[in-house]
Scaffold this active site. Structure first.
Site, mmCIF file in Angstrom:
data_model
loop_
_atom_site.group_PDB
_atom_site.id
_atom_site.type_symbol
_atom_site.label_atom_id
_atom_site.label_comp_id
_atom_site.label_asym_id
_atom_site.label_seq_id
_atom_site.Cartn_x
_atom_site.Cartn_y
_atom_site.Cartn_z
ATOM 1 N N TRP A 12 0.828 -1.212 0.000
ATOM 2 C CA TRP A 12 0.000 0.000 0.000
ATOM 3 C C TRP A 12 0.863 1.264 0.000
ATOM 4 O O TRP A 12 0.562 2.236 -0.685
ATOM 5 C CB TRP A 12 -0.987 -0.034 1.162
ATOM 6 C CG TRP A 12 -2.057 1.021 1.162
ATOM 7 C CD1 TRP A 12 -2.602 1.569 2.289
ATOM 8 C CD2 TRP A 12 -2.745 1.638 0.054
ATOM 9 N NE1 TRP A 12 -3.583 2.477 1.941
ATOM 10 C CE2 TRP A 12 -3.681 2.551 0.571
ATOM 11 C CE3 TRP A 12 -2.643 1.526 -1.330
ATOM 12 C CZ2 TRP A 12 -4.510 3.341 -0.227
ATOM 13 C CZ3 TRP A 12 -3.471 2.315 -2.136
ATOM 14 C CH2 TRP A 12 -4.386 3.199 -1.595
ATOM 15 N N LYS A 191 -13.192 -3.878 9.761
ATOM 16 C CA LYS A 191 -13.517 -4.657 8.551
ATOM 17 C C LYS A 191 -12.500 -5.779 8.341
ATOM 18 O O LYS A 191 -12.835 -6.806 7.748
ATOM 19 C CB LYS A 191 -13.648 -3.759 7.316
ATOM 20 C CG LYS A 191 -12.376 -3.065 6.818
ATOM 21 C CD LYS A 191 -11.546 -3.878 5.866
ATOM 22 C CE LYS A 191 -10.179 -3.256 5.647
ATOM 23 N NZ LYS A 191 -9.259 -4.069 4.855
ATOM 24 N N THR A 248 -13.180 -5.824 0.947
ATOM 25 C CA THR A 248 -12.269 -6.756 1.620
ATOM 26 C C THR A 248 -12.894 -8.138 1.786
ATOM 27 O O THR A 248 -12.207 -9.151 1.647
ATOM 28 C CB THR A 248 -11.859 -6.184 2.999
ATOM 29 O OG1 THR A 248 -11.436 -4.836 2.807
ATOM 30 C CG2 THR A 248 -10.714 -6.950 3.598
ATOM 31 N N ARG A 255 -5.637 -9.886 2.164
ATOM 32 C CA ARG A 255 -4.839 -10.788 2.988
ATOM 33 C C ARG A 255 -5.650 -11.322 4.167
ATOM 34 O O ARG A 255 -5.501 -12.451 4.576
ATOM 35 C CB ARG A 255 -3.561 -10.115 3.499
ATOM 36 C CG ARG A 255 -2.479 -9.886 2.443
ATOM 37 C CD ARG A 255 -2.668 -8.636 1.633
ATOM 38 N NE ARG A 255 -3.010 -7.463 2.391
ATOM 39 C CZ ARG A 255 -2.140 -6.551 2.811
ATOM 40 N NH1 ARG A 255 -0.870 -6.689 2.523
ATOM 41 N NH2 ARG A 255 -2.532 -5.476 3.471
ATOM 42 N N ASN A 256 -6.519 -10.472 4.735
ATOM 43 C CA ASN A 256 -7.330 -10.921 5.874
ATOM 44 C C ASN A 256 -8.328 -11.993 5.443
ATOM 45 O O ASN A 256 -8.495 -13.008 6.115
ATOM 46 C CB ASN A 256 -8.059 -9.720 6.490
ATOM 47 C CG ASN A 256 -7.088 -8.821 7.225
ATOM 48 O OD1 ASN A 256 -6.632 -9.145 8.321
ATOM 49 N ND2 ASN A 256 -6.729 -7.694 6.632
ATOM 50 N N GLU A 281 -3.752 -7.369 9.187
ATOM 51 C CA GLU A 281 -3.903 -6.618 10.447
ATOM 52 C C GLU A 281 -4.918 -7.225 11.407
ATOM 53 O O GLU A 281 -4.760 -7.151 12.622
ATOM 54 C CB GLU A 281 -4.299 -5.167 10.145
ATOM 55 C CG GLU A 281 -3.244 -4.331 9.440
ATOM 56 C CD GLU A 281 -2.195 -3.779 10.397
ATOM 57 O OE1 GLU A 281 -2.051 -4.282 11.520
ATOM 58 O OE2 GLU A 281 -1.493 -2.811 9.990
#
Ligand code: NAI
Ligand code: 13P
Length: 333
Positions: A12, A191, A248, A255-256, A281
């Site tokens: 990012w 989120k 997302t 990635r989450n 995260e």
């Protein structure tokens, strides 16, 4: 030309450096590794995080944090949320006194349960008029390919938000201003936790009804927490809330979401961590978010379920049964 420092050469940080350069800024990108900075400067690519993407000439990389900081009107922070405190403590003496600090991060600090803007304020001593947040449905890879996206730049001082908006507005990247920093940060951090839940559901082979239910009830619990913390409910219906949640929870680029899918398919936490190269995260922040929920007396059953599966070894099928058998209630409570 507006000078901007971007700290963090991950996906990012690098993609947003490109956005800033496309909007007409001169950008210095700070990274830890000399070979990566060298690759950016000589090949105009970041082969580790954004292979195949050519960066504009006005993005230069360095490993020297003082060189990055020099003359920066905006200081953009794009490191993992859990390392920000340590990183920023080292950089603070180097920062120009009037620079606006911009958080791209979507996490909550473990141990303190502080939002990133709170960590920035604590470490740098900057007031809320010099701290901004950028958040929205902004999957880095899509933006690096200059695919269209909208976003939110939030600052308590609306003029500062407008300045930042102008600094990153391009034909493919459309930022809106907002003054609700708390709401934008919570939308971005929670989120990730809900995307873990949706990923787990996908990995278990559950259907689209389950996914839509998790997204909708996930937004409900995010909003509940936000309201208890002084955020504006409208923020959660906007790009930094619903927008980011939908992107997302539906994208294989997340990635989450991918982390959750691996867990839902039966990988252990250790196995999942081992195959995850980048920052997810929600894995750590789910515990901080739950801590915030407890402090504010807010029920967050999906977040609690994610913490149970990720950190307490609860089997996903058991967690699902518990979530579904909670006592019945009215939708708006
Ligand atoms: N990738 C995406 O699509 C988006 C990411 N974000 C957020 O941006 C933040 C950064 O994410 P990404 O760039 O995607 O992560 P990444 O995993 O791609 O890159 C992380 C960067 O931080 C560096 N780093 C790791 N540990 C460090 C340490 N101890 N000290 C200094 N630097 C360290 C890495 O070397 C790397 O350059 C996260 O909070 C994420 O939630 C927000 C929007 C979109
Ligand atoms: O924040 C993001 C998109 O807006 C990226 O999500 P992940 O960190 O899950 O990849």
């Amino acid at each position: 030309m507006t000078r901007v420092a971007v700290y963090g050469t991950g996906s990012w940080g690098t993609a947003f450096a490109m956005v800033l350069a496309d909007a007409g800024c001169e950008v210095t990108l700070w990274g830890r590794r000399a070979e990566l900075a060298e690759a950016v400067n000589t090949t105009r690519t970041n082969p580790d995080y954004l292979p195949g993407v050519t960066l504009p000439e006005t993005v230069r990389a360095t490993t020297d944090p003082a060189e990055a900081a020099a003359g920066a009107e905006f200081t953009v922070l794009a490191v993992p949320s859990q390392t920000l405190r340590g990183n920023l403590s080292a950089w603070t003496p180097l920062l120009p006194p009037d620079t606006v600090l911009v958080s791209l991060m979507k996490g909550v600090e473990l141990g303190t349960a502080k939002r990133m803007s709170e960590v920035i304020e604590e470490i740098t001593g900057a007031g809320p008029d010099r701290i901004a947040v950028l958040s929205g449905p902004n999957l880095a890879r899509e933006i690096a390919e200059r695919q269209p996206a909208a976003s939110v730049v939030a600052c308590r001082d609306e003029d500062v938000a407008r300045r930042l908006q102008a600094a990153c507005h391009t034909p493919y990247f459309r930022p809106y201003t907002n003054t609700d920093v708390v709401g934008c940060e919570l939308g971005g951090a929670v989120k990730n936790v809900i995307a873990l839940a949706v990923g787990i559901a996908d990995g278990m082979g559950l259907g689209d009804n389950a996914k839509a239910s998790l997204i909708t009830r996930g937004l409900a619990e995010t909003t509940r927490l936000g309201l208890a913390m002084g955020a504006d409910a409208h923020t959660f219906a906007g790009l930094a809330g619903m927008g980011d949640l939908v992107a997302t929870c539906s994208s294989p680029l997340s990635r989450n979401h991918t982390f959750g899918t691996n867990l839902g398919r039966g990988m252990t936490l250790q196995e999942t961590i081992a195959v995850t190269r980048q920052t997810a995260e929600g894995v750590k922040s789910c515990e901080s978010v739950l801590e915030l929920a407890r402090r504010h007396g807010v029920e967050m059953p999906i977040t609690e379920t994610v913490v149970g599966i990720v950190h307490e070894g609860k089997p996903p099928l058991v967690a699902l049964k518990e979530l579904m058998s909670r006592s019945a209630k009215a939708e708006r409570r």
